[in-house]
Design an enzyme around this catalytic site. Structure first.
Site, PDB file in Angstrom:
ATOM      1  N   LEU A 242       0.844  -1.200   0.000  1.00 14.21           N
ATOM      2  CA  LEU A 242       0.000   0.000   0.000  1.00 14.21           C
ATOM      3  C   LEU A 242       0.874   1.243   0.000  1.00 14.21           C
ATOM      4  O   LEU A 242       1.822   1.343   0.792  1.00 14.21           O
ATOM      5  CB  LEU A 242      -0.904   0.005   1.231  1.00 14.21           C
ATOM      6  CG  LEU A 242      -1.597   1.338   1.588  1.00 14.21           C
ATOM      7  CD1 LEU A 242      -2.578   1.746   0.491  1.00 14.21           C
ATOM      8  CD2 LEU A 242      -2.302   1.226   2.942  1.00 14.21           C
ATOM      9  N   SER A 243       0.548   2.205  -0.870  1.00 20.70           N
ATOM     10  CA  SER A 243       1.158   3.521  -0.857  1.00 20.70           C
ATOM     11  C   SER A 243       2.675   3.410  -1.047  1.00 20.70           C
ATOM     12  O   SER A 243       3.125   2.929  -2.083  1.00 20.70           O
ATOM     13  CB  SER A 243       0.782   4.234   0.448  1.00 20.70           C
ATOM     14  OG  SER A 243       1.060   5.606   0.386  1.00 20.70           O
ATOM     15  N   ALA A 244       3.495   3.838  -0.070  1.00 22.70           N
ATOM     16  CA  ALA A 244       4.934   3.664  -0.207  1.00 22.70           C
ATOM     17  C   ALA A 244       5.275   2.188  -0.357  1.00 22.70           C
ATOM     18  O   ALA A 244       6.211   1.820  -1.072  1.00 22.70           O
ATOM     19  CB  ALA A 244       5.652   4.267   0.991  1.00 22.70           C
TER      20      ALA A 244
END
Length: 489
Positions: free
Chosen positions: A163-165
């Protein structure tokens, strides 16, 4: 950027000035987005710290979750948390442990910390951390080796998601280690090697460079071992209302991975799913999904989850775990972890799957034997419900008068699962009685009664219920479809 005081292969001791600069950029993946850690460092029940997994040049922690009695040769999923989050947070909310219990695989949860990055982001934008053979990427590769040895996982069926980074790092891992990861899932993430510095991180997050598909694909090919010809199957998840990692990133990811596969960026087909989700499928030359793009209408920055115990549900809501659709379930299907058509092993699909009997609470199935199979897995609605050495199985504990969909897969002596059979549908017999208390007027509106001459009568039995109005209240028991009586509740 890399702290020059960090010893090679050792612990980072980042200066406060470097931390502030890193936090200023990639903190937008956490602070701006509101990715606040939910809970303490990894310590949730069932999550176990694993040590001694290699030189660990990226200074990461390894946590593992292994379902009870997991057989040798099961798949392995590596799940990367977002900024300011922890392995425990991702374990608690993402839904991957539920899927591991349901489908039978182990999960590794890598964890970074503020010693690496001021906001505990994986350093997807740092060249030294996101290439083959170095930094955090190598630490995660070493975790895979440890898990394969310790859990007996199948090295051919290792997958990574984030998720995300964590999604940005996932894309880089897929590029660096296509020989390790058979599939990946990038949620609210970035194209592989979109950024090579702290300053470039902003550009990628808010407005990725408009490169051609070939230029994006070249970044992957340059990161992979020379001569790579087999690529991971990739799921891309993006909310249309994400203002932290803008939806343009999903489009660039699509262009990147379809180009790597040598297939069209135009979908082979689109499918409407629950939670306002549109799935765009890009098939490979054999007609199997190679790249899937999930666009979740109105969803902001976060991971799609769908709390519940249903076959297609998983996860729990929390800070940036958004109640829309179970992304883990659909990702597992693409990878073939559900045994229902994703990534089959070498054994052919069983033929002749037939329903040989039903009762009000059970379904009995039979199928033809597969040469070389040591056992079989029975799947109900995409969820594995049984392992058996026989070519017949009775599935019990079912609801009466309910339709169920079944497939069967063969398993070889090494635990590799083959292709899924053609599905069959079976409907249990009987009817579950239910009781309903309401006014005679409401019973007629609900088709449990009928009215004539100002009087009400139970549908099916025609029992007199009294005057037809909103004041006369009766309890009816449904004993069969369309049949109601006044007693027995």
């Amino acid at each position: 950027m890399r702290d020059p005081r960090r010893p090679a292969g050792g612990r980072r001791r980042s200066g406060s000035g470097v931390r502030r600069r890193i936090a200023a950029a990639v903190g937008a993946l956490a602070v701006t987005a509101g990715l606040v850690a939910a809970g303490p460092p990894a310590s949730a029940a069932g999550l176990t710290r694993v040590t001694g997994f290699g030189t660990n040049p990226g200074n990461l922690a390894m946590y593992g979750y292994v379902p009870d009695a997991l057989p040798s040769g099961a798949p392995l999923v590596v799940a990367l948390h977002g900024c300011t989050q922890s392995a425990s947070d991702y374990y608690t909310h993402s839904g991957w442990p539920q899927l591991a219990d349901r489908l039978g695989f182990a999960v590794v949860f890598p964890e970074t910390s503020s010693a690496n990055n001021a906001t505990s982001c994986f350093n997807w934008f740092e060249p030294g951390d996101s290439v083959r053979g170095g930094g955090e990427a190598l630490s995660i590769r070493q975790m895979v080796d440890k898990a394969v040895a310790q859990y007996g996982s199948d090295p051919r069926r290792v997958y990574v998601t984030g998720l995300s980074a964590g999604g940005g790092m996932t894309a880089n891992l897929l590029a660096a280690y296509p020989d390790v990861f058979a599939g990946g899932s990038i949620a609210a993430g970035l194209p592989a090697h979109c950024a090579g510095s702290v300053s470039a991180a902003y550009t990628c997050m808010y407005g990725p460079p408009d490169r051609t598909p070939a230029q994006w694909g070249d970044l992957v090919r340059a990161a992979a071992p020379a001569g790579t010809a087999s690529w991971p199957r990739v799921a891309i998840w993006q909310g249309t209302a994400d203002t932290t990692v803008r939806p343009a990133n999903a489009s660039e990811l699509r262009d990147q991975w379809t180009n790597v596969w040598g297939i069209s960026p135009t979908p082979s087909r689109t499918v409407s799913l629950t939670g306002g989700t549109t799935l765009s499928v890009h098939d490979d030359a054999s007609g199997r999904p190679a790249v899937e793009v999930y666009s979740v209408s109105g969803m902001a920055h976060g991971l799609p989850v769908d709390p519940g115990s249903g076959a297609g549900q998983c996860g729990s809501t929390g800070t940036y775990y958004l109640d829309t659709i179970c992304s883990a379930h659909h990702t597992a299907r693409l990878w073939g972890l559900d045994g229902d058509g994703g990534d089959p092993g070498t054994l052919p699909a069983p033929t002749g799957l037939t329903v040989t009997g039903t009762t009000d609470t059970s379904v009995t199935l039979r199928w033809n034997a597969v040469a070389g199979a040591e056992s079989y897995q029975v799947h109900r609605g995409g969820t594995k419900v049984a392992d058996t050495a026989s070519t017949a199985h009775t599935d019990g504990g079912l609801a009466t008068g309910t339709a169920y969909r079944y497939t069967v897969t063969a398993v070889d002596p090494a635990g590799r699962v083959g292709a899924a059979s053609t599905a069959v549908t079976a409907t249990t017999t009987g009817f579950t009685p239910t009781c309903h208390t309401a006014s005679t007027y409401d019973h007629t509106v609900a088709q449990r009664a009928w009215a004539s001459g100002g009087r009400a009568y139970a549908r099916g039995s025609d029992e007199y219920l009294g005057l037809w109005n909103t004041f006369t209240v009766r309890t009816l028991k449904q004993t069969a479809p369309g049949h109601y009586v006044t007693g027995g509740c």
